[in-house]
Scaffold this active site. Structure first.
Site, short mmCIF file in Angstrom:
data_model
loop_
_atom_site.label_atom_id
_atom_site.label_comp_id
_atom_site.label_asym_id
_atom_site.label_seq_id
_atom_site.Cartn_x
_atom_site.Cartn_y
_atom_site.Cartn_z
N ALA A 68 1.89 -23.22 -14.12
CA ALA A 68 3.47 -23.07 -13.17
C ALA A 68 3.81 -24.39 -11.91
O ALA A 68 4.36 -24.56 -11.50
CB ALA A 68 3.19 -21.88 -11.78
N ASN A 148 1.33 -15.95 -2.53
CA ASN A 148 0.37 -16.20 -2.79
C ASN A 148 -0.71 -15.74 -1.82
O ASN A 148 -1.84 -15.26 -1.65
CB ASN A 148 -0.04 -17.24 -3.88
CG ASN A 148 0.24 -18.44 -3.09
OD1 ASN A 148 1.78 -19.22 -2.65
ND2 ASN A 148 -0.81 -19.45 -2.58
N SER A 193 2.43 -18.36 -14.98
CA SER A 193 1.40 -19.01 -15.02
C SER A 193 0.13 -18.19 -15.59
O SER A 193 0.65 -17.20 -15.51
CB SER A 193 0.53 -19.92 -14.09
OG SER A 193 -0.64 -20.51 -13.94
N HIS A 195 -3.37 -18.51 -16.56
CA HIS A 195 -4.23 -18.26 -16.15
C HIS A 195 -4.19 -17.22 -14.73
O HIS A 195 -5.41 -16.78 -14.03
CB HIS A 195 -5.36 -19.39 -15.45
CG HIS A 195 -4.66 -19.76 -14.22
ND1 HIS A 195 -5.26 -20.00 -12.82
CD2 HIS A 195 -3.26 -21.44 -13.57
CE1 HIS A 195 -4.70 -20.60 -12.12
NE2 HIS A 195 -3.70 -21.19 -12.27
N THR A 231 2.90 -32.02 -27.81
CA THR A 231 3.11 -30.88 -28.70
C THR A 231 2.43 -29.57 -27.90
O THR A 231 1.51 -29.99 -27.30
CB THR A 231 1.30 -31.59 -29.54
OG1 THR A 231 1.85 -32.56 -30.62
CG2 THR A 231 0.78 -30.99 -30.82
N CYS A 314 -4.94 -23.05 -3.12
CA CYS A 314 -4.32 -24.20 -3.67
C CYS A 314 -4.83 -25.32 -1.98
O CYS A 314 -4.57 -26.63 -2.23
CB CYS A 314 -3.09 -24.15 -3.70
SG CYS A 314 -3.34 -22.52 -4.22
N1 PMP Z 1 2.73 -20.65 -7.77
C1 PMP Z 1 1.89 -19.87 -6.62
C2 PMP Z 1 2.66 -18.76 -6.38
C3 PMP Z 1 0.70 -19.86 -7.04
O1 PMP Z 1 0.18 -19.23 -6.36
C4 PMP Z 1 0.17 -21.05 -7.88
C5 PMP Z 1 -1.25 -21.09 -8.67
N2 PMP Z 1 -2.08 -20.93 -7.45
C6 PMP Z 1 1.13 -22.06 -8.52
C7 PMP Z 1 2.29 -21.84 -8.40
C8 PMP Z 1 -0.13 -23.23 -9.37
O2 PMP Z 1 -0.32 -22.67 -10.96
P1 PMP Z 1 -0.70 -23.13 -11.86
O3 PMP Z 1 -1.84 -23.74 -10.94
O4 PMP Z 1 -0.57 -23.11 -12.96
O5 PMP Z 1 -0.36 -24.54 -11.86
#
Ligand code: PMP
Length: 366
Positions: A68, A148, A193, A195, A231, A314
């Site tokens: 993402a 988040n 995303s 994961h 790819t 993050c």
């Molecule tokens: N946006 C939000 C709201 C998220 O919580 C996160 C992941 N912490 C991301 C974007 C980034 O996603 P990715 O880890 O797939 O780069």
């Protein structure tokens, strides 16, 4: 082990692991190869797209990205470049994930007029507040679906409808990472995303409604209609699609766990819940323990193998500006714990968490 940090990442589910290993063994060919094996890979990718589009409730284009972070960057820089002759203003929020927030900082440096609105200034009608900020010079509005750190929900289907009715040329992008598979998001561009929904790290997607033009960020072999060269990682794509298919369609388990934790926390002294009751996603519950620094509590819980987050994973120790955007004081932000569920969590997990929190409060608030 009690894992309650699912907003940071989730455990890849068995279906995803199997799909990745099956693809690696049987469908590993390059999707651009003209032979039968290549065509089989292409078919797998197209099927995966349909699965994800269906879950998004959208029809249009879906591009696979590295996650993402890339989807958000592609949406913002791609629209800013493609529409720069039409206007110079981008409206967003002060609560965005760094992958939007830092991209906006960069766009500001490049000369765009970036407006960042805070939910605390209109917590009950944030959609109208954003809508009312649109000017004739606005080319893009970007607002996350679920925050988040706090779990605050913006009704993006409502906001998108409002924008398109009055300003059909303004592009609306939403970072829907934390709401994907749980609540519906809407937009011209939607970032997700894998994961966060029990797929693997390193793969995400950007949905684009039909007719939305944007400039690519990565140039190369012209894969994915020239919009995202490279790819396609077929194993990760297969796992992403399998995870989405396996993801529960019913939120009741999250709702139950959320209510249980809320009720238990409300009975604890010195605990203040930050997540809004009426506009919060049930998978995320943020609270502050007065006088106990987040990291102290986090490591105290960890001693019992209970894993939570301090605010957002993050920001990794850096001070986040997001709590302030929700009106949370610096002192409360400093003692924030974020619990985020998956459908694998149980009521017993909540019980153990709260018991340990109680011990922590007694120990550290003497
Ligand atoms: N946006 C939000 C709201 C998220 O919580 C996160 C992941 N912490 C991301 C974007 C980034 O996603 P990715 O880890 O797939 O780069």
């Amino acid at each position: 082990m009690i894992y309650l940090d699912n907003a940071a990442t989730t455990r890849p589910c068995d279906e995803a692991v199997k799909a990745a290993s099956d693809a690696a063994r049987d469908t590993f060919a390059n999707a651009s190869s003209l032979h039968k094996m290549g065509i089989n890979s292409e078919k797998l990718i197209n099927n995966a797209k349909q699965v994800i589009l269906k879950r998004l409730g959208c029809e249009g284009e879906l591009l696979f990205t590295s996650g993402a972070t890339e989807s958000n960057n592609l949406a913002l820089f791609g629209i800013a470049e493609a529409y720069k002759r039409r206007g110079n203003t981008i409206i967003s929020t002060a609560a965005e994930h760094p992958s939007v927030a830092r991209a906006l900082d960069r766009l500001e440096k490049l000369g765009y007029n970036v407006i960042r609105l805070a939910p605390k200034d209109a917590p009950d009608n944030f959609e109208e507040y954003i809508f009312n900020a649109i000017t004739p010079d606005t080319i893009l509005v970007s607002c996350m679906t679920v925050n988040n750190e706090i779990g605050y929900i913006t009704d993006t289907p409502k906001l998108y409808r409002m924008i398109k009715r009055k300003y059909p040329d303004v592009i609306f992008h939403t970072d829907a990472v934390q709401g994907f598979c749980r609540i519906l998001a809407a937009g011209d561009l939607i970032s997700v995303s894998a994961h966060k929904v029990h797929g693997f790290k390193g793969i995400g997607a950007l949905y684009a409604a039909r007719g939305v033009r944007f400039a690519p960020m990565i140039y190369g072999g012209g894969q994915q209609k020239n919009l995202r060269s490279g790819t396609e990682p077929i194993e990760l794509i297969a796992a992403f699609s399998a995870a989405v298919e396996a993801y529960p369609t019913d939120n009741s388990h999250y709702d139950t766990l959320n209510k249980l934790l809320r009720d238990r926390l409300s009975a604890l002294p010195n605990v203040k819940i930050n997540s809004p009751r009426d506009r919060g996603i049930s998978g995320i519950l943020s609270f502050s323990v007065d006088g106990v620094h987040s990291e102290i509590m986090l490591h105290f819980l960890e001693e019992e193998e209970i894993y939570v987050s301090s605010g957002s994973a993050c920001s990794k120790g850096k001070v986040s500006s997001v709590p302030d955007a929700f009106g949370i004081s610096a002192k409360d932000a400093d003692s924030t714990i974020r619990v985020s569920f998956s459908h694998e969590n149980t009521a017993e997990d909540i019980d153990k968490l709260v018991n340990r929190l109680e011990q922590g409060i007694k120990r550290f608030r003497r």
